[in-house]
Motif scaffolding. Structure first.
Motif, PDB file in Angstrom:
ATOM      1  N   MET A 178       0.812  -1.190   0.000  1.00  0.00           N
ATOM      2  CA  MET A 178       0.000   0.000   0.000  1.00  0.00           C
ATOM      3  C   MET A 178       0.858   1.257   0.000  1.00  0.00           C
ATOM      4  O   MET A 178       0.373   2.304  -0.381  1.00  0.00           O
ATOM      5  N   THR A 179       2.096   1.168   0.427  1.00  0.00           N
ATOM      6  CA  THR A 179       2.940   2.357   0.504  1.00  0.00           C
ATOM      7  C   THR A 179       3.249   2.933  -0.868  1.00  0.00           C
ATOM      8  O   THR A 179       3.432   4.135  -0.984  1.00  0.00           O
ATOM      9  N   ILE A 180       3.289   2.107  -1.869  1.00  0.00           N
ATOM     10  CA  ILE A 180       3.564   2.597  -3.210  1.00  0.00           C
ATOM     11  C   ILE A 180       2.266   2.982  -3.913  1.00  0.00           C
ATOM     12  O   ILE A 180       2.213   3.964  -4.654  1.00  0.00           O
ATOM     13  N   ILE A 181       1.223   2.253  -3.673  1.00  0.00           N
ATOM     14  CA  ILE A 181      -0.037   2.449  -4.396  1.00  0.00           C
ATOM     15  C   ILE A 181      -0.775   3.699  -3.929  1.00  0.00           C
ATOM     16  O   ILE A 181      -1.292   4.462  -4.747  1.00  0.00           O
ATOM     17  N   ARG A 182      -0.843   3.930  -2.625  1.00  0.00           N
ATOM     18  CA  ARG A 182      -1.629   5.057  -2.101  1.00  0.00           C
ATOM     19  C   ARG A 182      -1.189   6.407  -2.660  1.00  0.00           C
ATOM     20  O   ARG A 182      -2.038   7.186  -3.107  1.00  0.00           O
ATOM     21  N   PRO A 183       0.107   6.755  -2.690  1.00  0.00           N
ATOM     22  CA  PRO A 183       0.480   8.059  -3.258  1.00  0.00           C
ATOM     23  C   PRO A 183       0.144   8.185  -4.745  1.00  0.00           C
ATOM     24  O   PRO A 183      -0.208   9.258  -5.214  1.00  0.00           O
ATOM     25  N   MET A 184       0.231   7.076  -5.465  1.00  0.00           N
ATOM     26  CA  MET A 184      -0.087   7.126  -6.889  1.00  0.00           C
ATOM     27  C   MET A 184      -1.581   7.355  -7.107  1.00  0.00           C
ATOM     28  O   MET A 184      -1.983   8.092  -8.005  1.00  0.00           O
ATOM     29  N   VAL A 185      -2.413   6.728  -6.301  1.00  0.00           N
ATOM     30  CA  VAL A 185      -3.861   6.848  -6.461  1.00  0.00           C
ATOM     31  C   VAL A 185      -4.348   8.209  -5.984  1.00  0.00           C
ATOM     32  O   VAL A 185      -5.244   8.798  -6.592  1.00  0.00           O
ATOM     33  N   THR A 186      -3.764   8.721  -4.920  1.00  0.00           N
ATOM     34  CA  THR A 186      -4.274   9.951  -4.317  1.00  0.00           C
ATOM     35  C   THR A 186      -3.501  11.193  -4.738  1.00  0.00           C
ATOM     36  O   THR A 186      -3.637  12.235  -4.108  1.00  0.00           O
ATOM     37  N   TYR A 187      -2.734  11.127  -5.799  1.00  0.00           N
ATOM     38  CA  TYR A 187      -1.972  12.297  -6.249  1.00  0.00           C
ATOM     39  C   TYR A 187      -2.933  13.431  -6.611  1.00  0.00           C
ATOM     40  O   TYR A 187      -3.824  13.266  -7.429  1.00  0.00           O
ATOM     41  N   GLY A 188      -2.797  14.561  -5.983  1.00  0.00           N
ATOM     42  CA  GLY A 188      -3.643  15.706  -6.250  1.00  0.00           C
ATOM     43  C   GLY A 188      -5.014  15.628  -5.608  1.00  0.00           C
ATOM     44  O   GLY A 188      -5.912  16.383  -5.966  1.00  0.00           O
ATOM     45  N   CYS A 189      -5.187  14.722  -4.653  1.00  0.00           N
ATOM     46  CA  CYS A 189      -6.508  14.514  -4.048  1.00  0.00           C
ATOM     47  C   CYS A 189      -6.965  15.704  -3.215  1.00  0.00           C
ATOM     48  O   CYS A 189      -8.147  15.809  -2.893  1.00  0.00           O
ATOM     49  N   GLU A 190      -6.065  16.610  -2.892  1.00  0.00           N
ATOM     50  CA  GLU A 190      -6.423  17.753  -2.062  1.00  0.00           C
ATOM     51  C   GLU A 190      -7.467  18.638  -2.731  1.00  0.00           C
ATOM     52  O   GLU A 190      -8.238  19.317  -2.063  1.00  0.00           O
ATOM     53  N   ILE A 191      -7.511  18.626  -4.042  1.00  0.00           N
ATOM     54  CA  ILE A 191      -8.436  19.522  -4.740  1.00  0.00           C
ATOM     55  C   ILE A 191      -9.577  18.773  -5.432  1.00  0.00           C
ATOM     56  O   ILE A 191     -10.323  19.364  -6.199  1.00  0.00           O
ATOM     57  N   TRP A 192      -9.733  17.488  -5.162  1.00  0.00           N
ATOM     58  CA  TRP A 192     -10.842  16.731  -5.748  1.00  0.00           C
ATOM     59  C   TRP A 192     -12.150  17.082  -5.044  1.00  0.00           C
ATOM     60  O   TRP A 192     -12.225  17.010  -3.821  1.00  0.00           O
ATOM     61  N   PRO A 193     -13.197  17.405  -5.800  1.00  0.00           N
ATOM     62  CA  PRO A 193     -14.519  17.499  -5.173  1.00  0.00           C
ATOM     63  C   PRO A 193     -15.131  16.103  -5.150  1.00  0.00           C
ATOM     64  O   PRO A 193     -15.770  15.673  -6.097  1.00  0.00           O
ATOM     65  N   THR A 194     -14.905  15.349  -4.107  1.00  0.00           N
ATOM     66  CA  THR A 194     -15.309  13.938  -4.069  1.00  0.00           C
ATOM     67  C   THR A 194     -16.817  13.784  -4.014  1.00  0.00           C
ATOM     68  O   THR A 194     -17.507  14.519  -3.327  1.00  0.00           O
ATOM     69  N   THR A 195     -17.292  12.798  -4.744  1.00  0.00           N
ATOM     70  CA  THR A 195     -18.707  12.452  -4.740  1.00  0.00           C
ATOM     71  C   THR A 195     -18.865  11.071  -4.120  1.00  0.00           C
ATOM     72  O   THR A 195     -17.876  10.371  -3.872  1.00  0.00           O
ATOM     73  N   ILE A 196     -20.087  10.674  -3.896  1.00  0.00           N
ATOM     74  CA  ILE A 196     -20.354   9.360  -3.319  1.00  0.00           C
ATOM     75  C   ILE A 196     -19.883   8.262  -4.276  1.00  0.00           C
ATOM     76  O   ILE A 196     -19.310   7.259  -3.853  1.00  0.00           O
ATOM     77  N   GLN A 197     -20.090   8.484  -5.575  1.00  0.00           N
ATOM     78  CA  GLN A 197     -19.665   7.498  -6.578  1.00  0.00           C
ATOM     79  C   GLN A 197     -18.153   7.321  -6.559  1.00  0.00           C
ATOM     80  O   GLN A 197     -17.651   6.196  -6.629  1.00  0.00           O
ATOM     81  N   LEU A 198     -17.419   8.420  -6.473  1.00  0.00           N
ATOM     82  CA  LEU A 198     -15.963   8.338  -6.441  1.00  0.00           C
ATOM     83  C   LEU A 198     -15.490   7.623  -5.182  1.00  0.00           C
ATOM     84  O   LEU A 198     -14.571   6.791  -5.245  1.00  0.00           O
ATOM     85  N   GLU A 199     -16.119   7.911  -4.046  1.00  0.00           N
ATOM     86  CA  GLU A 199     -15.733   7.246  -2.795  1.00  0.00           C
ATOM     87  C   GLU A 199     -15.979   5.740  -2.879  1.00  0.00           C
ATOM     88  O   GLU A 199     -15.166   4.955  -2.406  1.00  0.00           O
ATOM     89  N   LYS A 200     -17.086   5.329  -3.482  1.00  0.00           N
ATOM     90  CA  LYS A 200     -17.366   3.901  -3.635  1.00  0.00           C
ATOM     91  C   LYS A 200     -16.329   3.237  -4.530  1.00  0.00           C
ATOM     92  O   LYS A 200     -15.845   2.140  -4.231  1.00  0.00           O
ATOM     93  N   LYS A 201     -15.977   3.895  -5.624  1.00  0.00           N
ATOM     94  CA  LYS A 201     -14.969   3.345  -6.526  1.00  0.00           C
ATOM     95  C   LYS A 201     -13.619   3.203  -5.833  1.00  0.00           C
ATOM     96  O   LYS A 201     -12.915   2.210  -6.024  1.00  0.00           O
ATOM     97  N   LEU A 202     -13.262   4.190  -5.020  1.00  0.00           N
ATOM     98  CA  LEU A 202     -11.994   4.113  -4.292  1.00  0.00           C
ATOM     99  C   LEU A 202     -11.993   2.977  -3.276  1.00  0.00           C
ATOM    100  O   LEU A 202     -10.990   2.279  -3.117  1.00  0.00           O
ATOM    101  N   LEU A 203     -13.121   2.783  -2.575  1.00  0.00           N
ATOM    102  CA  LEU A 203     -13.206   1.682  -1.610  1.00  0.00           C
ATOM    103  C   LEU A 203     -13.119   0.331  -2.302  1.00  0.00           C
ATOM    104  O   LEU A 203     -12.428  -0.584  -1.819  1.00  0.00           O
TER     105      LEU A 203
END
Length: 119
Positions: A1-26
Motif C-alpha cells: 500500500m505504501t507505493i499504491i496510495r500516493p499514486m492513487v491519491t496524487y492531487g486529491c487535495e483539490i478533488w470534489p469527491t462524490t459518493i460514486q468516487l468514494e465507492k470506486k476508491l473503496l
C-alpha cells in the motif's frame, strides 16, 4: 500500500469527491488488499476462500483511502488559509461568483467537501 496510495491519491487535495468516487476508491482499495493479503484457509469448510472486507480491515489496520483523502484535503485547506490574502491560490479560493447558480442540479464544489469533512 505504501507505493499504491500516493499514486492513487496524487492531487486529491483539490478533488470534489462524490459518493460514486468514494465507492470506486473503496472497491479499488479492497481489491488491492485482497491481492496483497491473499486467500484465507477456512477450517470449518476445509477449503480456501476470499477474505471479507471486515476481515481485511481488521488484519491490515490501514487507514481507508477516503479518510486519507479527507485528511489531506483539510491539511491543504489549512496550508492555503495561512497564506497572505493577496496570494493567488488564496484569492482564487475566496473569490465569490456574482449572480445565481444555474437552476439544474448544482455540481458539488470543493468547499462543500471541506465543510462536510469538518463535520
Amino acid at each position: 500500500m505504501t507505493i499504491i496510495r500516493p499514486m492513487v491519491t496524487y492531487g486529491c487535495e483539490i478533488w470534489p469527491t462524490t459518493i460514486q468516487l468514494e465507492k470506486k476508491l473503496l472497491v479499488f482499495e479492497y481489491k488491492i488488499l485482497r491481492k496483497i493479503c491473499g486467500p484465507m484457509f477456512d477450517s470449518e469448510l476445509n477449503k480456501w476462500r476470499r477474505r471479507k472486507n471486515t476481515e481485511l480491515g481488521e488484519t491490515t489496520e490501514v487507514l481507508l483511502l477516503t479518510s486519507h483523502i479527507k485528511c489531506q484535503r483539510l491539511k491543504w485547506f489549512g496550508h492555503n488559509m495561512r497564506k497572505t490574502e493577496t496570494h493567488n491560490t488564496r484569492a482564487a479560493f475566496e473569490w465569490q461568483q456574482t449572480g445565481k447558480r444555474p437552476r439544474e442540479r448544482s455540481r458539488k464544489r470543493w468547499v462543500d467537501g471541506i465543510r462536510k469533512d469538518w463535520k
